[in-house]
Design an enzyme around this catalytic site. Structure first.
Site, PDB file in Angstrom:
ATOM      1  N   GLY A   1       1.487   3.536  -4.176  1.00  0.00           N
ATOM      2  CA  GLY A   1       0.993   4.904  -4.213  1.00  0.00           C
ATOM      3  C   GLY A   1      -0.347   5.068  -3.524  1.00  0.00           C
ATOM      4  N   HIS A   2      -0.990   3.964  -3.150  1.00  0.00           N
ATOM      5  CA  HIS A   2      -2.321   4.061  -2.540  1.00  0.00           C
ATOM      6  C   HIS A   2      -2.313   4.956  -1.310  1.00  0.00           C
ATOM      7  CE1 HIS A   2      -5.942   2.906  -0.292  1.00  0.00           C
ATOM      8  NE2 HIS A   2      -6.439   2.525  -1.455  1.00  0.00           N
ATOM      9  N   ASP A   3      -1.328   4.704  -0.444  1.00  0.00           N
ATOM     10  CA  ASP A   3      -1.251   5.481   0.799  1.00  0.00           C
ATOM     11  C   ASP A   3      -0.130   6.521   0.765  1.00  0.00           C
ATOM     12  OD1 ASP A   3      -3.375   4.015   1.646  1.00  0.00           O
ATOM     13  OD2 ASP A   3      -2.233   2.701   2.988  1.00  0.00           O
ATOM     14  N   THR A   4       0.428   6.742  -0.419  1.00  0.00           N
ATOM     15  CA  THR A   4       1.488   7.745  -0.557  1.00  0.00           C
ATOM     16  C   THR A   4       1.121   8.677  -1.715  1.00  0.00           C
ATOM     17  OG1 THR A   4       2.748   6.073  -1.797  1.00  0.00           O
ATOM     18  CG2 THR A   4       3.370   6.413   0.512  1.00  0.00           C
TER      19      THR A   4
ATOM     20  N   MET B   1       0.808  -1.227   0.000  1.00  0.00           N
ATOM     21  CA  MET B   1       0.000   0.000   0.000  1.00  0.00           C
ATOM     22  C   MET B   1       0.841   1.277   0.000  1.00  0.00           C
ATOM     23  SD  MET B   1      -3.305  -0.683  -0.068  1.00  0.00           S
ATOM     24  CE  MET B   1      -4.433   0.231   0.983  1.00  0.00           C
TER      25      MET B   1
END
Ligand SMILES: *[C@@H]1O[C@H](CO)[C@@H](O)[C@H](O)[C@H]1NC(C)=O
Ligand SMILES: *[C@@H]1O[C@H](CO)[C@@H](O)[C@H](O)[C@H]1NC(C)=O
Ligand SMILES: *[C@@H]1O[C@H](CO)[C@@H](O)[C@H](O)[C@H]1NC(C)=O
Length: 309
Positions: free
Chosen positions: A211-214, A207
Site C-alpha cells: 500500500g505504500h505506493d498504492t 512497495m
C-alpha cells in the site's frame, strides 16, 4: 567502517569483490551474488504457551479509522481485532527497528542505518530458545541482500531496506547464517511447499502490495488474497499458528493508531470476530513472543509492554 561479512565474501569468491557486493544493484553484481548467496530454512518445534508459530505481516501507512472503514476488515471475522494499538513513531524505519529491537535505537529517519554488532534483536533471544526464524521480503533479489531493489522492468521501487526489520542490525548482516535467513517470496513459496517454514517469521510485501505506493484498498485486497489460502494450508496454519496483520504507522495527522488483527489456528473459534481494547503497540509483539516461548527479554521497552496473551 569495514564490513567483516564482505571481507569473508571476498575470500569466498576468491576475487576482489567490492565492498558494496551486498548492496550493489547492477545486474552482473546481483547475478553473481545470487549464484553464491547462502540460503537457510531451519525448522524447529519448541512448544509455546499459546502458539507454536508466529507470523507478522506488515502493511504501510494507514490510520486505524481508515482501515476499519475498508473492506479489508473482512479479515476481522477471522480473528481478534485490537482496537487500541498505537504505532511507535514516524517514519517507517524506526517502527520496523522497534519491533525487532525493543527500541528504535535513536533512529528517526529512513536512511541507510547500521547498528553496532553488540546490539541485540529478537533473533538473539529466538536463537537462544531454539526457535527457528526467517524473514520474507517480497522482491529482495537474493538472501542477505542489504540494499534497495527496483522493479527491473519499470524502475519502480519494489524491495526497500527500510521495511526490513533486521537489516539495520550489524548483528544480523555481519552473520552469514543470519543473512541466509533474510529471504524473498520465492523462498517463502518454496519453504511453504516443502513444509520448511520456521516458527517465527516476518513478512513484508513490496512497495505496491504493502500500500505504500498504492492505496489501502489495494493493500487490503493483496492481504486478503495472500492470507486466505494460507489459513487453510496446514504447512502454514497447522498446529497452533498465530498470524498478526498490522501497519507500520498511521498518518502524521492523527495519533498513530493502527489496525491490528490476530488470526490463525491459535485463535480459538469462540474469539474470532471479537475485539480487544487493551493498550498495545509494536513492543507488545516482542513481549508476546518472549512470554510464549519463555525467552527472557531484550531489556528494552519490551519489558514493560502489555502482551497479547
Ligand atoms: C530469491 O532468493 C533466492 C535465494 O537467494 C534466489 O535464488 C532467487 O532468484 C530470488 N528470487 C527472485 C525473484 O529474485
Ligand atoms: C510487487 O509484486 C507484485 C506481485 O506480487 C508485482 O505484480 C508488482 O509488479 C511488484 N511491484 C513492483 C514495484 O515491482
Ligand atoms: C484482551 O484483553 C484482556 C484484558 O481484558 C487480556 O487479558 C487478553 O489476554 C487480551 N488479549 C487478546 C488477544 O484478546
Amino acid at each position: 567502517m569495514v564490513n567483516l561479512f564482505n571481507i569473508a565474501l571476498v575470500g569466498l569468491l576468491g576475487s576482489a569483490a567490492a565492498q558494496t557486493q551486498y548492496t550493489s544493484t547492477g545486474s552482473a553484481a546481483v547475478a553473481a551474488a545470487r549464484a553464491t548467496a547462502l540460503t537457510l530454512s531451519p525448522t524447529s518445534n519448541v512448544v509455546g504457551r499459546t502458539f507454536d508459530r508466529f507470523v507478522q505481516i506488515w502493511l504501510e501507512n494507514v490510520d486505524y479509522v481508515d482501515a476499519i472503514a475498508d473492506r479489508m476488515l473482512s479479515l476481522a471475522t477471522q480473528g481478534i481485532s485490537l482496537t487500541n494499538y498505537i504505532a511507535r513513531t514516524h517514519p517507517s524505519q524506526p517502527n520496523y527497528v522497534a519491533v525487532a529491537g525493543g527500541t528504535r535505537h535513536d533512529i528517526t529517519d529512513n536512511n541507510f542505518q547500521r547498528l553496532s554488532s553488540s546490539i541485540k534483536s529478537v533473533v538473539d533471544i529466538l536463537e537462544d530458545g531454539g526457535v527457528s526464524w526467517s524473514i520474507y521480503q517480497e522482491d529482495m533479489p537474493y538472501s542477505g541482500f542489504q540494499g534497495n531493489y527496483k522493479n527491473q522492468l519499470t524502475g519502480a521501487d519494489a524491495y526497500v531496506r527500510k521495511h526490513n526489520p533486521l537489516m539495520s542490525f550489524d548483528s544480523v548482516t555481519g552473520s552469514a547464517t543470519r543473512s541466509a535467513k533474510c529471504k524473498n517470496f520465492t523462498m517463502f513459496e518454496r519453504d511453504l511447499a516443502t513444509n520448511k517454514l520456521p516458527q517465527w517469521m516476518f513478512i513484508t510485501p513490496n512497495m505496491t502490495n504493502s500500500g505504500h505506493d498504492t492505496s489501502l484498498n489495494f493493500a487490503g485486497k493483496w492481504a486478503r488474497n495472500f492470507i486466505t489460502p494460507l489459513l487453510s494450508n496446514s504447512n502454514f496454519n497447522g498446529g497452533r499458528t498465530l498470524v498478526m496483520l498490522t501497519f507500520d504507522e498511521g498518518s502524521y495527522e492523527r495519533n498513530n493508531q493502527v489496525y491490528a488483527v490476530l488470526m490463525g489456528s491459535a485463535v480459538p473459534s469462540s474469539r474470532k470476530g471479537t475485539t480487544n481494547s487493551t493498550s498495545y503497540g509494536h513492543y507488545s509483539v516482542l513481549k508476546t513472543v518472549e512470554l510464549n516461548w519463555n525467552l527472557g527479554n531484550l531489556g528494552q521497552n519490551d519489558v514493560s509492554a502489555n502482551a497479547f496473551f
